[in-house]
Design a protein around this motif. Structure first.
Motif, short mmCIF file in Angstrom:
data_model
loop_
_atom_site.label_atom_id
_atom_site.label_comp_id
_atom_site.label_asym_id
_atom_site.label_seq_id
_atom_site.Cartn_x
_atom_site.Cartn_y
_atom_site.Cartn_z
N HIS A 1 0.82 -1.22 0.00
CA HIS A 1 0.00 0.00 0.00
C HIS A 1 0.85 1.27 0.00
O HIS A 1 0.51 2.26 -0.64
CB HIS A 1 -0.95 -0.01 1.20
CG HIS A 1 -1.97 -1.12 1.12
ND1 HIS A 1 -2.92 -1.15 0.13
CD2 HIS A 1 -2.15 -2.23 1.86
CE1 HIS A 1 -3.66 -2.26 0.28
NE2 HIS A 1 -3.20 -2.92 1.32
N ASP A 2 1.98 1.22 0.73
CA ASP A 2 2.86 2.40 0.75
C ASP A 2 3.43 2.68 -0.63
O ASP A 2 3.65 3.84 -1.01
CB ASP A 2 3.98 2.19 1.78
CG ASP A 2 4.80 0.93 1.53
OD1 ASP A 2 4.21 -0.09 1.09
OD2 ASP A 2 6.02 0.96 1.74
N LEU A 3 3.64 1.63 -1.41
CA LEU A 3 4.22 1.81 -2.76
C LEU A 3 3.18 2.40 -3.73
O LEU A 3 3.53 3.18 -4.62
CB LEU A 3 4.75 0.48 -3.29
CG LEU A 3 5.84 -0.18 -2.42
CD1 LEU A 3 6.19 -1.56 -2.95
CD2 LEU A 3 7.09 0.71 -2.39
N VAL A 4 1.92 2.03 -3.55
CA VAL A 4 0.86 2.58 -4.41
C VAL A 4 0.83 4.10 -4.27
O VAL A 4 0.68 4.83 -5.25
CB VAL A 4 -0.53 2.00 -4.04
CG1 VAL A 4 -1.63 2.64 -4.88
CG2 VAL A 4 -0.56 0.49 -4.21
N GLU A 5 0.98 4.56 -3.03
CA GLU A 5 0.90 6.00 -2.77
C GLU A 5 2.07 6.76 -3.40
O GLU A 5 1.98 7.95 -3.66
CB GLU A 5 0.85 6.28 -1.26
CG GLU A 5 -0.41 5.73 -0.56
CD GLU A 5 -1.70 6.44 -1.00
OE1 GLU A 5 -1.63 7.63 -1.38
OE2 GLU A 5 -2.78 5.80 -0.96
N ILE B 1 1.43 1.28 -9.72
CA ILE B 1 1.33 0.09 -8.86
C ILE B 1 -0.10 0.00 -8.32
O ILE B 1 -0.66 1.01 -7.86
CB ILE B 1 2.33 0.12 -7.69
CG1 ILE B 1 3.78 0.19 -8.21
CG2 ILE B 1 2.14 -1.10 -6.78
CD1 ILE B 1 4.84 0.17 -7.12
N VAL B 2 -0.68 -1.19 -8.41
CA VAL B 2 -2.01 -1.45 -7.86
C VAL B 2 -1.88 -2.62 -6.90
O VAL B 2 -1.17 -3.59 -7.18
CB VAL B 2 -3.01 -1.82 -8.98
CG1 VAL B 2 -4.33 -2.32 -8.41
CG2 VAL B 2 -3.25 -0.63 -9.91
N VAL B 3 -2.55 -2.53 -5.74
CA VAL B 3 -2.61 -3.66 -4.82
C VAL B 3 -4.04 -4.17 -4.77
O VAL B 3 -4.98 -3.37 -4.65
CB VAL B 3 -2.16 -3.25 -3.39
CG1 VAL B 3 -2.45 -4.37 -2.38
CG2 VAL B 3 -0.68 -2.91 -3.37
N THR B 4 -4.25 -5.49 -4.89
CA THR B 4 -5.59 -6.04 -4.73
C THR B 4 -5.65 -6.85 -3.43
O THR B 4 -4.68 -7.49 -3.04
CB THR B 4 -6.00 -6.93 -5.92
OG1 THR B 4 -5.10 -8.02 -6.03
CG2 THR B 4 -6.01 -6.15 -7.22
N ARG B 5 -6.79 -6.76 -2.77
CA ARG B 5 -7.01 -7.48 -1.50
C ARG B 5 -8.37 -8.19 -1.57
O ARG B 5 -9.22 -7.82 -2.37
CB ARG B 5 -7.03 -6.48 -0.33
CG ARG B 5 -5.76 -5.66 -0.17
CD ARG B 5 -4.59 -6.47 0.34
NE ARG B 5 -4.82 -7.01 1.67
CZ ARG B 5 -4.40 -6.44 2.80
NH1 ARG B 5 -3.73 -5.31 2.77
NH2 ARG B 5 -4.63 -7.02 3.97
N THR B 6 -8.54 -9.16 -0.70
CA THR B 6 -9.80 -9.91 -0.74
C THR B 6 -10.33 -10.20 0.66
O THR B 6 -9.56 -10.25 1.63
CB THR B 6 -9.62 -11.25 -1.48
OG1 THR B 6 -10.88 -11.90 -1.58
CG2 THR B 6 -8.63 -12.16 -0.78
N GLY C 1 -9.41 -2.98 -4.73
CA GLY C 1 -8.12 -2.60 -5.28
C GLY C 1 -7.72 -1.25 -4.71
O GLY C 1 -8.57 -0.38 -4.52
N HIS C 2 -6.43 -1.11 -4.40
CA HIS C 2 -5.87 0.18 -3.99
C HIS C 2 -5.07 0.70 -5.18
O HIS C 2 -4.09 0.07 -5.58
CB HIS C 2 -5.00 -0.03 -2.75
CG HIS C 2 -4.29 1.21 -2.31
ND1 HIS C 2 -3.10 1.17 -1.63
CD2 HIS C 2 -4.60 2.53 -2.42
CE1 HIS C 2 -2.71 2.40 -1.35
NE2 HIS C 2 -3.59 3.24 -1.83
N CYS C 3 -5.53 1.79 -5.75
CA CYS C 3 -4.98 2.23 -7.03
C CYS C 3 -4.53 3.69 -6.98
O CYS C 3 -5.09 4.50 -6.25
CB CYS C 3 -6.06 2.19 -8.12
SG CYS C 3 -7.12 0.76 -8.10
#
Ligand SMILES: *Cc1c(COP(=O)(O)O)cnc(C)c1O
Length: 360
Positions: free
Chosen positions: A203-207, A212-217, A232-234
């Motif tokens: 998440h820190d890298l997305v910011e 970079i996108v992070v997906t979570r479930t 998704g954190h986009c």
């Protein structure tokens, strides 16, 4: 099948995804085939869903406002950068349909999650599998495989089914080798289970970056696979695109209620994490003691090598006859292995006993 009406060519390259088995001819079924949490959903999530049933004639909040606010607070990120989906699968699908077209490529590591290739092909693209080193994503090989056609690099971290993960440093190194035009998707479906200090969901890298996108479930540690809830954190521009592509009510009100309640149930998550670590260690130790190779895993499953495809398949059948379901790995290029989800202590004691009984 109508022969005259043709879908996009790439659709016919897809082998439909086969989920974990859930049926066997046995009295009691122990399902260790889909990486579902062993304790069912959080009781608070059950209660929250029961409390909303009289309102199910109402459309859901299309913006998932409350849920995104809770996720943003929990992860210390911006709610505007979060897009919710019917499972994280749907976020992967949105990414492929938005950024991949005919002739475009996505990259994934050889024993990575199968859904990346499936969605890339539904979008008309081609999925390129990049060899791994010792069942771990190879950052140099991945970076070298990038061409002008590459749109997305998908990385499950930790990976299903190998259980391996790249450290924060390795992710940063991989990202630094990628052109700005390639989106790095970090699929962190198993992030809750990892407590190694060198790991980050990202998440820190997305910011910090635009690609970079992070997906979570909610399907794994939160035990809500049947509800279909992920996110998704986009970066802002990508969130904007996904919000245009997604259906206006893509996440049901029941899923939103369950997710909010599950997120607030710290005790349940803590219990799941602690159990997983202890029971995974115990199971690995037992199976290694029986002479099997068990790959290190950061997730809620173990990849067990039985030495040959026949031995793996025969063991799987033997387990199935006793009502214990585990996952075949042929589709992942690992036919000599089975993937075994960590169940309850009682379930794993039984599964280990049956495996030992069979292989001796
Ligand atoms: C289980 C899993 C998911 C979760 O999919 P959902 O659509 O959220 O249920 C995503 N990625 C990987 C690698 C998985 O193993």
């Amino acid at each position: 099948m109508s022969a005259s009406i043709k879908a996009k060519d790439t659709i016919y390259d897809i082998s439909p995804y086969v989920g974990g088995e859930s049926k066997a001819d046995a009295g009691r079924i122990i399902k260790l085939s889909s990486n579902e949490g062993p304790f069912g959903p959080s009781p608070k999530a059950i209660e929250a869903v029961q409390n909303m049933t009289a309102q199910m004639h109402r459309y859901p909040d299309g913006g998932c406002v409350e849920l995104r606010a809770a996720l943003a607070e929990r992860n210390n990120i911006k709610a505007d950068h979060i897009v919710c989906g019917a499972g994280s699968d749907e976020i992967i699908s949105f990414l492929c349909h938005s950024y991949v077209g005919e002739g475009d490529h996505i990259l994934y590591s050889a024993h990575g999650f199968l859904m990346y290739a499936i969605y890339a092909k539904t979008a008309g693209g081609t999925a390129i599998s990049v060899p791994e080193k010792n069942l771990k994503a190879d950052i140099d090989a991945l970076a070298k495989a990038v061409t002008t056609k590459t749109k997305i690099l998908f990385l499950a971290n930790p990976n299903n089914p190998t259980g391996s993960y790249l450290t924060r440093d390795e992710i940063v190194a991989l990202h630094s080798k990628l052109p700005q035009s390639v989106i790095l998707v970090l699929d962190a479906a198993y992030a809750e289970y990892v407590d190694d200090p060198d790991y980050t969901a990202g998440h820190d890298l997305v910011e910090k970056h635009d690609n970079i996108v992070v997906t979570r479930t909610f399907s794994k540690a939160y035990g809500l696979g049947g509800m279909r809830l992920g996110w998704g954190h986009c970066p802002e521009a990508i969130a904007d695109v996904l919000n245009r592509v997604r259906g206006p009510f893509n996440v049901s009100s029941a899923a939103q209620a369950a997710g909010l309640a599950a997120l607030a149930d710290e005790e349940f998550l803590q219990k799941s994490m602690t159990h997983n670590k202890n029971c995974r260690d115990w199971t690995k130790f037992q199976l290694e003691g029986a002479g099997l190779t068990v790959h290190p895993s950061a997730g809620n499953f173990l990849l067990v090598d039985f030495g040959s495809p026949d031995k793996a398949e025969n063991t799987r059948q033997y387990l199935k006859n006793q009502g214990i379901l585990v996952r075949q790995m042929g589709a992942y290029g690992l036919p000599e292995c089975l993937r075994i989800t960590i169940g309850t202590d009682e379930e794993m004691t039984l599964a280990v006993a049956v495996i030992k009984d069979y292989i001796k």
